[in-house]
Design a protein around this motif. Structure first.
Motif, PDB file in Angstrom:
ATOM      1  N   GLY A 316       0.573  -1.197  -0.070  1.00 32.23           N
ATOM      2  CA  GLY A 316       0.016  -0.020  -0.065  1.00 32.23           C
ATOM      3  C   GLY A 316       0.846   1.328   0.050  1.00 32.23           C
ATOM      4  N   SER A 317       2.195   1.166   0.505  1.00 32.82           N
ATOM      5  CA  SER A 317       2.991   2.196   0.457  1.00 32.82           C
ATOM      6  C   SER A 317       3.398   2.540  -0.849  1.00 32.82           C
ATOM      7  N   LEU A 318       3.373   1.731  -1.814  1.00 27.52           N
ATOM      8  CA  LEU A 318       4.246   1.763  -3.252  1.00 27.52           C
ATOM      9  C   LEU A 318       3.154   2.039  -4.279  1.00 27.52           C
ATOM     10  N   ILE A 319       1.815   2.356  -3.898  1.00 32.21           N
ATOM     11  CA  ILE A 319       0.909   2.269  -4.872  1.00 32.21           C
ATOM     12  C   ILE A 319       0.260   3.639  -4.945  1.00 32.21           C
ATOM     13  N   SER A 320      -0.133   4.107  -6.059  1.00 31.61           N
ATOM     14  CA  SER A 320      -0.678   5.581  -6.338  1.00 31.61           C
ATOM     15  C   SER A 320      -1.793   5.739  -5.642  1.00 31.61           C
ATOM     16  N   TYR A 321      -2.817   5.267  -5.363  1.00 38.84           N
ATOM     17  CA  TYR A 321      -4.090   5.832  -4.924  1.00 38.84           C
ATOM     18  C   TYR A 321      -5.222   4.532  -4.813  1.00 38.84           C
ATOM     19  N   TRP A 322      -5.151   4.338  -3.448  1.00 40.67           N
ATOM     20  CA  TRP A 322      -6.079   3.073  -2.931  1.00 40.67           C
ATOM     21  C   TRP A 322      -7.389   3.526  -3.036  1.00 40.67           C
ATOM     22  N   PRO A 323      -8.351   2.559  -3.502  1.00 41.88           N
ATOM     23  CA  PRO A 323      -8.119   1.347  -3.975  1.00 41.88           C
ATOM     24  C   PRO A 323      -8.451   1.442  -5.440  1.00 41.88           C
ATOM     25  N   TYR A 324      -7.891   2.686  -6.273  1.00 43.32           N
ATOM     26  CA  TYR A 324      -8.372   2.727  -7.580  1.00 43.32           C
ATOM     27  C   TYR A 324      -7.212   2.687  -8.673  1.00 43.32           C
ATOM     28  N   ASP A 325      -6.010   3.247  -8.241  1.00 36.76           N
ATOM     29  CA  ASP A 325      -4.806   3.288  -8.926  1.00 36.76           C
ATOM     30  C   ASP A 325      -3.706   2.522  -8.293  1.00 36.76           C
ATOM     31  N   PHE A 326      -3.644   1.174  -8.787  1.00 41.94           N
ATOM     32  CA  PHE A 326      -2.113   0.284  -8.164  1.00 41.94           C
ATOM     33  C   PHE A 326      -1.045   0.554  -8.776  1.00 41.94           C
ATOM     34  N   VAL A 509       3.806   9.969  14.135  1.00 44.85           N
ATOM     35  CA  VAL A 509       3.321  10.423  12.951  1.00 44.85           C
ATOM     36  C   VAL A 509       2.376   9.423  12.183  1.00 44.85           C
ATOM     37  N   ILE A 510       2.823   8.198  12.398  1.00 44.80           N
ATOM     38  CA  ILE A 510       2.015   7.325  11.701  1.00 44.80           C
ATOM     39  C   ILE A 510       0.289   7.160  12.262  1.00 44.80           C
ATOM     40  N   LEU A 511       0.394   7.519  13.438  1.00 48.28           N
ATOM     41  CA  LEU A 511      -0.863   7.509  14.236  1.00 48.28           C
ATOM     42  C   LEU A 511      -1.702   8.982  13.709  1.00 48.28           C
ATOM     43  N   ASN A 512      -1.033   9.877  13.645  1.00 44.57           N
ATOM     44  CA  ASN A 512      -1.633  11.188  13.256  1.00 44.57           C
ATOM     45  C   ASN A 512      -1.792  11.140  11.812  1.00 44.57           C
ATOM     46  N   MET A 513      -0.991  10.679  11.013  1.00 45.13           N
ATOM     47  CA  MET A 513      -1.554  10.233   9.296  1.00 45.13           C
ATOM     48  C   MET A 513      -2.650   9.577   9.152  1.00 45.13           C
ATOM     49  N   ASP A 514      -2.771   8.434   9.970  1.00 45.18           N
ATOM     50  CA  ASP A 514      -4.054   7.615   9.940  1.00 45.18           C
ATOM     51  C   ASP A 514      -5.302   8.528  10.148  1.00 45.18           C
ATOM     52  N   ASP A 515      -4.872   9.345  11.734  1.00 48.77           N
ATOM     53  CA  ASP A 515      -6.271  10.350  11.877  1.00 48.77           C
ATOM     54  C   ASP A 515      -6.564  11.117  10.914  1.00 48.77           C
ATOM     55  N   SER A 516      -5.711  11.584   9.878  1.00 49.33           N
ATOM     56  CA  SER A 516      -5.919  12.486   9.042  1.00 49.33           C
ATOM     57  C   SER A 516      -6.388  12.068   7.699  1.00 49.33           C
ATOM     58  N   GLY A 517      -6.552  10.779   7.624  1.00 49.58           N
ATOM     59  CA  GLY A 517      -6.986  10.006   6.313  1.00 49.58           C
ATOM     60  C   GLY A 517      -5.769   9.560   5.393  1.00 49.58           C
ATOM     61  N   ASN A 518      -4.601  10.005   5.783  1.00 47.62           N
ATOM     62  CA  ASN A 518      -3.416   9.466   4.802  1.00 47.62           C
ATOM     63  C   ASN A 518      -2.874   8.347   5.160  1.00 47.62           C
ATOM     64  N   LEU A 519      -3.667   7.282   4.786  1.00 49.40           N
ATOM     65  CA  LEU A 519      -3.511   5.927   4.768  1.00 49.40           C
ATOM     66  C   LEU A 519      -2.121   5.691   4.256  1.00 49.40           C
ATOM     67  N   ALA A 520      -1.918   5.901   2.936  1.00 51.93           N
ATOM     68  CA  ALA A 520      -0.697   5.570   2.014  1.00 51.93           C
ATOM     69  C   ALA A 520       0.618   6.218   3.004  1.00 51.93           C
ATOM     70  N   ALA A 521       0.525   7.342   3.309  1.00 51.55           N
ATOM     71  CA  ALA A 521       1.731   8.038   3.945  1.00 51.55           C
ATOM     72  C   ALA A 521       2.041   7.438   5.270  1.00 51.55           C
ATOM     73  N   ALA A 522       1.107   6.879   5.902  1.00 53.78           N
ATOM     74  CA  ALA A 522       1.265   6.117   7.281  1.00 53.78           C
ATOM     75  C   ALA A 522       1.860   4.865   7.051  1.00 53.78           C
ATOM     76  N   SER A 523       1.377   4.181   5.812  1.00 57.41           N
ATOM     77  CA  SER A 523       1.938   2.800   5.404  1.00 57.41           C
ATOM     78  C   SER A 523       3.393   2.858   5.383  1.00 57.41           C
TER      79      SER A 523
END
Length: 554
Positions: A316-326, A509-523
């Motif tokens: 998930g950290s290496l794909i463009s946009y989950w779950p639409y652009d892999f 930061v992982i926790l904060n990124m997940d809270d803000s919806g940035n799942l890819a960045a947190a990953s």
């Protein structure tokens, strides 16, 4: 007794007392004073005025807070039963069978130990969340609630339980199995009469370790609990969300009660299991095709599930946009675009080095003087009590206690607020007990005659310590260094209240990124920590193997 001998004995006692004063002051400052301030705050209002047990009355009068306690106990019990059951099967397969890929399984099952507890939660979101790979085939499945916390807890605690139970099963005397085979006992009879009977206390110990880890974990509850209230997150909500520090202290003390009970039961079980353990290693097990095939399947299934959960986060950290652009991209590792940059990662490395270096020195010194210094038993017992106390204190509770103890104008550590110094101090104390017990085991096995011989040759004890004790303990020193380093990289709960704007850590930061919806960045940040921890572990293994090879050549 001559006057000279008496003088030397008194001098030895005085020097031992002085040496024990140093770790005692450190442990009181790191554990005793914070807990004292936590207790004071629990019987005071937010203005600092004494109100007795009113906070506790308010707590148990609040159905929502009571539900949080019941939810935490329920989830912890479920995780305990499931995780320990799976772990026992895996440990049995590793020790008492010839299953396929045994060494690979033993290594891979430990991967969750090298990531923050929130990392597997991200994997569960990718797989079972609202737009998960698997959840689209499930109907009426809600990851955010007790199911999600239970799944996250199982993944988080399984490696711990496997390590404990593997050690337990390897400690069973192999001669018992040989005698049972000679007497014609069936495999099932050997399992019930030898394996289960001799690992009962180890299973109890594993149960309470898993219960405590689940009960006190903050990351899993924060990400997956949703509206399902739990004690660890209620503390955070009361302190950060409502600025109700007194109720936060009250909930913290409520959380300590079950963990303390689990701690004492675990200690009792470990002592009982130690009496049953045998130093002989388990000999090769006779092959059985049916048993080995079944255990290969049973043991690799949970490992494959762990790898899938961990692997999907890296993917998930290496794909463009989950779950639409892999399509493949490195953009998720551009942390500047998310407002954090790479500084949190470097902060985590700086803190890990500080904790590893100073933690090894402090815990080793504490262990050595508590075992070898000539001092009243009361003092050594007091040092040991405070050294083991952090084992029963949740990280979130300890971090909150540090705010009460040191975030005051009259505190000598007030200037440390938000700095690496307070983060390192807190983390060393949080991880102190395991390091202390490990060093106790190593130093306890060394002959005390080394010091006696040194004194008879007029060699100062400090010189004997550096020239004899330290070299003989170098492997354990190395083990604890890497233990502290990796655990500091992945810690969340212990530092969640203490970091500053310039000392924010990657795990936070992982926790904060997940809270803000940035799942890819947190990953991406989590994957970076995983790669770093595995790289550090590989260095550790390389050094240990090289040392063993050199020792063999000699």
């Amino acid at each position: 007794m001559s006057v000279t001998t008496l003088f030397q004995k008194k001098q030895s006692q005085l020097s031992g007392l002085l040496l024990l004063t140093l770790p005692l002051v450190f442990l009181w400052s790191g554990v005793g004073e914070p807990l004292k301030q936590l207790l004071i705050r629990s019987v005071s209002n937010n203005d600092g005025q004494y109100i007795g047990f009113k906070n506790f009355i308010n707590y148990f009068s609040n159905s929502g807070l009571v539900d949080a306690l019941l939810h935490s106990v329920f989830v912890s019990l479920v995780v305990m039963v499931v995780s320990v059951s799976i772990a026992f099967m895996v440990a049995f397969g590793l020790v008492r069978s010839q299953l396929w890929g045994k060494h690979a399984l033993q290594a891979l099952i430990q991967i969750p130990l090298f990531v923050p507890s929130i990392f597997p939660c991200l994997g569960l979101i990718y797989l079972l969340g609202g737009q998960g790979l698997i959840s689209q085939y499930l109907t009426d499945f809600d990851l955010y609630g007790p199911i999600g916390v239970i799944l996250g807890g199982i993944i988080f605690t399984l490696p711990h339980a496997v390590l404990l139970l593997t050690t337990t099963l390897r400690g069973i005397d192999s001669r018992l199995y040989q005698a049972a085979s000679c007497l014609g006992a069936s495999s099932w009879r050997q399992f019930t009469s030898i394996t289960l009977a001799n690992s009962a206390y180890g299973i109890i110990s594993a149960c309470f370790v898993v219960f405590t880890l689940t009960m006190t974990d903050f990351g899993i509850a924060k990400v997956l609990a949703g509206q399902y209230s739990m004690l660890a997150t209620e503390i955070y909500k009361q302190v950060i969300g409502q600025q109700n520090f007194s109720m936060g202290a009250t909930i913290s003390l409520v959380l300590i009660v079950p963990t303390c009970m689990a701690f004492f039961v675990d200690g009792w079980a470990r002592k009982k299991q130690a009496r049953l353990a045998n130093n002989q290693t388990v000999q090769d097990v006779n092959p059985s095709t049916l048993r080995d095939v079944l255990l290969t399947i049973v043991c690799w299934l949970p490992c494959a599930a762990l790898l899938m959960v961990i692997g999907v986060v890296v993917w998930g950290s290496l794909i463009s946009y989950w779950p639409y652009d892999f399509s493949f991209t490195w953009a998720n590792y551009d942390f500047d675009a998310f407002g954090y940059g790479w500084q949190p990662y470097w902060n985590s490395l700086i803190l890990a080095v500080m904790v590893a270096v100073f933690g090894v020195i402090i815990t080793f010194f504490t262990s050595y003087v508590s075992l070898r210094a000539t001092a009243p038993k009361f003092i050594t017992g007091l040092v040991r009590f405070f050294a083991l106390l952090p084992l029963s204190i949740p990280g979130t509770v300890l971090g909150l206690a540090y705010i009460f103890a040191f975030n005051r104008p009259d505190s000598w550590l007030n200037a440390w607020q938000g700095t690496f110094a307070i983060l390192a101090f807190n983390t060393i104390v949080h991880l102190f007990s395991v390091s202390f017990l490990t060093f106790n085991s190593t130093v306890g096995r060394l002959e005390s005659n080394y010091e006696h011989v040194g004194r008879s040759l007029s060699v100062p004890q400090w010189l004997t310590f550096f020239r004899v004790i330290v070299p003989l303990s170098q492997l354990t020193l190395l083990d604890i260094f890497f233990y502290l380093f990796v655990n500091t990289l992945t810690t969340v709960s212990a530092v969640v209240f203490l970091y500053g704007s310039n000392t924010i850590l990657a795990s936070i930061v992982i926790l904060n990124m997940d809270d803000s919806g940035n799942l890819a960045a947190a990953s991406s940040m989590g994957s970076l920590l995983l790669v770093t921890a595995l790289f550090i572990k590989s260095i550790h293994v390389f050094i240990i193997n090289k040392g063993k090879k050199n020792e063999y050549c000699k």
